[in-house]
Design a protein around this motif. Sequence first.
Motif, PDB file in Angstrom:
ATOM      1  N   GLY A 335      13.969  15.289  48.888  1.00 55.51           N
ATOM      2  CA  GLY A 335      14.353  13.506  48.720  1.00 55.51           C
ATOM      3  C   GLY A 335      12.822  13.325  48.510  1.00 55.51           C
ATOM      4  N   PHE A 336      12.394  13.677  47.577  1.00 56.58           N
ATOM      5  CA  PHE A 336      10.894  12.908  47.123  1.00 56.58           C
ATOM      6  C   PHE A 336      10.977  12.747  46.115  1.00 56.58           C
ATOM      7  N   PRO A 337      10.637  11.126  45.106  1.00 61.17           N
ATOM      8  CA  PRO A 337      10.445  11.102  44.018  1.00 61.17           C
ATOM      9  C   PRO A 337       9.184  11.140  43.509  1.00 61.17           C
ATOM     10  N   PHE A 338       9.302  11.475  42.193  1.00 58.74           N
ATOM     11  CA  PHE A 338       8.116  11.480  41.581  1.00 58.74           C
ATOM     12  C   PHE A 338       8.323  11.246  40.121  1.00 58.74           C
ATOM     13  N   ASN A 339       7.158  11.303  39.255  1.00 56.94           N
ATOM     14  CA  ASN A 339       7.269  10.815  37.793  1.00 56.94           C
ATOM     15  C   ASN A 339       6.294  11.927  37.221  1.00 56.94           C
ATOM     16  N   LEU A 340       6.893  12.048  35.991  1.00 52.65           N
ATOM     17  CA  LEU A 340       6.385  13.231  34.748  1.00 52.65           C
ATOM     18  C   LEU A 340       6.460  12.726  34.148  1.00 52.65           C
ATOM     19  N   GLN A 384      16.352  18.223  40.757  1.00 55.30           N
ATOM     20  CA  GLN A 384      16.687  17.984  41.428  1.00 55.30           C
ATOM     21  C   GLN A 384      16.708  20.404  42.744  1.00 55.30           C
ATOM     22  N   GLU A 385      16.565  21.331  42.201  1.00 55.58           N
ATOM     23  CA  GLU A 385      16.656  22.459  42.384  1.00 55.58           C
ATOM     24  C   GLU A 385      15.482  23.174  43.051  1.00 55.58           C
ATOM     25  N   SER A 386      14.518  22.673  43.464  1.00 55.59           N
ATOM     26  CA  SER A 386      13.258  22.222  43.575  1.00 55.59           C
ATOM     27  C   SER A 386      12.774  21.846  44.171  1.00 55.59           C
ATOM     28  N   ASP A 387      11.438  21.784  45.601  1.00 55.71           N
ATOM     29  CA  ASP A 387      10.529  21.167  45.958  1.00 55.71           C
ATOM     30  C   ASP A 387       9.206  19.979  45.500  1.00 55.71           C
ATOM     31  N   VAL A 388       8.576  19.423  45.470  1.00 52.87           N
ATOM     32  CA  VAL A 388       7.616  18.922  44.416  1.00 52.87           C
ATOM     33  C   VAL A 388       6.253  20.307  44.751  1.00 52.87           C
ATOM     34  N   ILE A 389       6.757  20.859  45.807  1.00 52.77           N
ATOM     35  CA  ILE A 389       5.273  21.922  45.529  1.00 52.77           C
ATOM     36  C   ILE A 389       5.934  22.722  44.616  1.00 52.77           C
ATOM     37  N   SER A 390       6.724  22.789  44.656  1.00 54.62           N
ATOM     38  CA  SER A 390       7.428  23.867  43.915  1.00 54.62           C
ATOM     39  C   SER A 390       7.835  23.915  42.740  1.00 54.62           C
ATOM     40  N   PHE A 391       7.998  22.734  42.307  1.00 57.50           N
ATOM     41  CA  PHE A 391       7.692  21.947  40.316  1.00 57.50           C
ATOM     42  C   PHE A 391       6.951  22.004  39.900  1.00 57.50           C
ATOM     43  N   LEU A 392       5.637  21.642  40.805  1.00 58.06           N
ATOM     44  CA  LEU A 392       3.899  21.219  40.565  1.00 58.06           C
ATOM     45  C   LEU A 392       3.533  22.916  40.519  1.00 58.06           C
ATOM     46  N   SER A 393       4.174  24.005  41.588  1.00 58.06           N
ATOM     47  CA  SER A 393       3.474  25.237  41.372  1.00 58.06           C
ATOM     48  C   SER A 393       4.352  26.040  39.982  1.00 58.06           C
ATOM     49  N   LEU A 421       6.840  19.656  25.952  1.00 52.23           N
ATOM     50  CA  LEU A 421       5.606  19.427  26.787  1.00 52.23           C
ATOM     51  C   LEU A 421       5.620  18.889  28.249  1.00 52.23           C
ATOM     52  N   ILE A 422       5.008  19.509  29.189  1.00 54.39           N
ATOM     53  CA  ILE A 422       4.866  18.235  30.382  1.00 54.39           C
ATOM     54  C   ILE A 422       3.501  17.993  30.924  1.00 54.39           C
ATOM     55  N   GLY A 423       3.422  16.534  30.632  1.00 57.23           N
ATOM     56  CA  GLY A 423       2.853  15.658  30.898  1.00 57.23           C
ATOM     57  C   GLY A 423       1.841  15.784  32.645  1.00 57.23           C
ATOM     58  N   ASP A 424       1.654  14.591  33.031  1.00 57.35           N
ATOM     59  CA  ASP A 424       0.932  14.428  33.771  1.00 57.35           C
ATOM     60  C   ASP A 424       2.097  14.327  35.214  1.00 57.35           C
ATOM     61  N   ILE A 425       1.831  15.183  36.220  1.00 57.40           N
ATOM     62  CA  ILE A 425       2.713  15.198  37.435  1.00 57.40           C
ATOM     63  C   ILE A 425       2.370  14.308  38.230  1.00 57.40           C
ATOM     64  N   VAL A 426       2.925  13.354  38.766  1.00 60.03           N
ATOM     65  CA  VAL A 426       2.748  12.143  40.070  1.00 60.03           C
ATOM     66  C   VAL A 426       3.610  11.974  41.094  1.00 60.03           C
ATOM     67  N   PRO A 427       3.127  13.068  41.811  1.00 57.14           N
ATOM     68  CA  PRO A 427       4.308  12.883  43.382  1.00 57.14           C
ATOM     69  C   PRO A 427       3.993  12.379  43.734  1.00 57.14           C
ATOM     70  N   PRO A 428       5.012  11.556  45.021  1.00 54.45           N
ATOM     71  CA  PRO A 428       4.122  10.250  45.363  1.00 54.45           C
ATOM     72  C   PRO A 428       3.241  10.561  46.656  1.00 54.45           C
ATOM     73  N   ASP A 429       2.517   9.120  46.648  1.00 52.86           N
ATOM     74  CA  ASP A 429       1.483   8.561  47.374  1.00 52.86           C
ATOM     75  C   ASP A 429       0.917   9.626  49.076  1.00 52.86           C
ATOM     76  N   SER A 430       2.220   9.125  49.340  1.00 52.81           N
ATOM     77  CA  SER A 430       2.115  10.342  51.424  1.00 52.81           C
ATOM     78  C   SER A 430       1.892  11.458  51.121  1.00 52.81           C
ATOM     79  N   LEU A 431       2.639  12.032  50.158  1.00 51.24           N
ATOM     80  CA  LEU A 431       2.889  13.339  50.177  1.00 51.24           C
ATOM     81  C   LEU A 431       1.718  13.980  49.318  1.00 51.24           C
ATOM     82  N   MET A 432       0.973  12.888  48.506  1.00 45.47           N
ATOM     83  CA  MET A 432       0.457  13.839  48.131  1.00 45.47           C
ATOM     84  C   MET A 432      -0.775  13.122  49.411  1.00 45.47           C
TER      85      MET A 432
END
Length: 625
Positions: A335-340, A384-393, A421-432
Amino acid sequence: MTSILDYWWIFLLVLSIVLYKFVLRVFFGMVIVPEDKIGLVTKKFVLFGSDKSLPDGRIIATKGEAGYQAQTLAPGLYWGKWIWQYAIDMSPFTIIPEGKIGLVLSKDGKEIPTGRILARKVASDNFQDATAFLDNGGQKGRQTAFITTGSYRINTFLFEIVMADQIKIFENMVGIVTALDGEPIPQGQIAGKYVEQHNNFQDFDKFLDEGGNRGLQPQVMLAGSYYINSWAIQIEQTPMTDVPIGYVGVVISYIGEDGQDVTGEHFKHGNIVSKGQRGVWMEPLGPGKYALNKYTTKLEPVPTTNLVLNWADARSESHNLDHNLSTITVRSRDGFPFNLDVSQIIHVPANEAPKVIARFGSMTNLVSQVLEPTIGNYFRNSAQESDVISFLSTRKERQESARNHIKVVLDEYNVNAVDTLIGDIVPPDSLMKTLTDRKIAEEEQKTYQTQKMAQEQRQGMEKETAIADMQKEIVRASQSVEIAQRTADATVKKAEGDATSLKLNVNAEAEATKARAGAQAEATKLNASAEAEKISKTGLAEAEKIMAIGKSTAEAYQLQVSAMGGDNFTKYKITEEIGKGNIKVIPDVLISGTNGSEGGISGLLGMKLMEMMDAKNDSETPKKK
């Protein structure tokens, strides 16, 4: 007295001389036209016959009717043009300067056919023969023909000349032509048909004779100077079409015949036709400049080099195809929105460029209709198939998966997907913040553990260092003992060597003494024999004496050897010789042991000295006895 009236004839003669032209004009109808003028004739009336009136609608007389006459008077002398019947207007020549043309407007002639706006050209010696113009069917109104640079005798009663500039098409420009007269454009077309032999529209009558259409023309005019009738042709100058390096130009033609599609049955997204037909041309234009009519053709530039498109708010490439693309916002499974930010590299082969344009119309449409939704939806579904941490890793794996997926999609649109190419991945501030705090705690724990291990290692190192320091002392002591032992051994060896050398020297000296004694005895014997032979008596006695002395000496040595022993006698003689020669047996500096204590060498030397002294005493004892 003579009256002044008697000389009236003189006054009349003078007046006639002064006004001779007027007199000749009145009485003889004389007209003189200057060299730079023409005479425009107006006939005031006709003397005989009522059929000399002009036809209805005509203003120029060609057959002697009253009114403006078609025939003009060239420079010269004329008679019979009485002032009361003719009015002569002197008009200058019509001069067309360099760089100009004279457009002609006829005030008389036949009516222009309905639907046309220009009068057709007739033989009239460049409008200098008005009679021929009218007799040959010249039409009133604006003429298709015009006069160029030069001087002309133009009847201005019939023709009005309008100066116009010569048309110049500048370098790197194209003249787009619109005809103001001609046949109507065929139905379904936006421009007239292609006609030739009109010399770049400079011969408009030839254009009309060939069936040229009014309106937009497919031909264009290139750089140069042209004599163009601006009543017949309008020209708009536009820059030449430039296809830059790294691009091809796909031509879309709006005119021409409907061509047959040349792509076959498998391509059903538009007509791709041969050059010159209506539709998308199969052969694109390479880099260069082209004289294209922007109203009848359209050129779509297609980059043939690798093209980078950025889905990022703060970045856009120079081609500006991605100026409407922005950072992609996705939502993870938790449920966390993030930008990439994403960059897509594509390549359009030159031979596939017409198909891309036929399918989408432009590269901008390709980006907005295919690339933007394809890439955006892929990453939204993937997130939507992954959580934020898994997406980053698993960024590397997701980038590879995106590359393969998008390549398959773009292949269907005749576009090569080079890389994704995937550039910057910016998770939400609260999660960060949560992740940052957790990471800081983990790193602090690692730091403490590392510090603990470092202290343990430091303790071990101190212990080992102390042992190493003690070992160094042990090794130093052991080495000192070893060195002392080796030094003592070396000293003993040296002493033994010196003694052996001394013994050899003593033995050699004894042998030498013995040899000298023998030699001396022999010499004495010989001398005695010689002396005995010389002085037999004295020599014999002396020889016996010497023999007795030698014998006694030999016996004495023999007795000493028997009493002392061979070795002791030898040592005695060595000691005696050492004493006589002041030879040093004990060195001035002795090698001693460590810490100032005497070593083994001192004892050995002392023992050796005592043995040598005992041997001397023993050798002296028999003598005392």
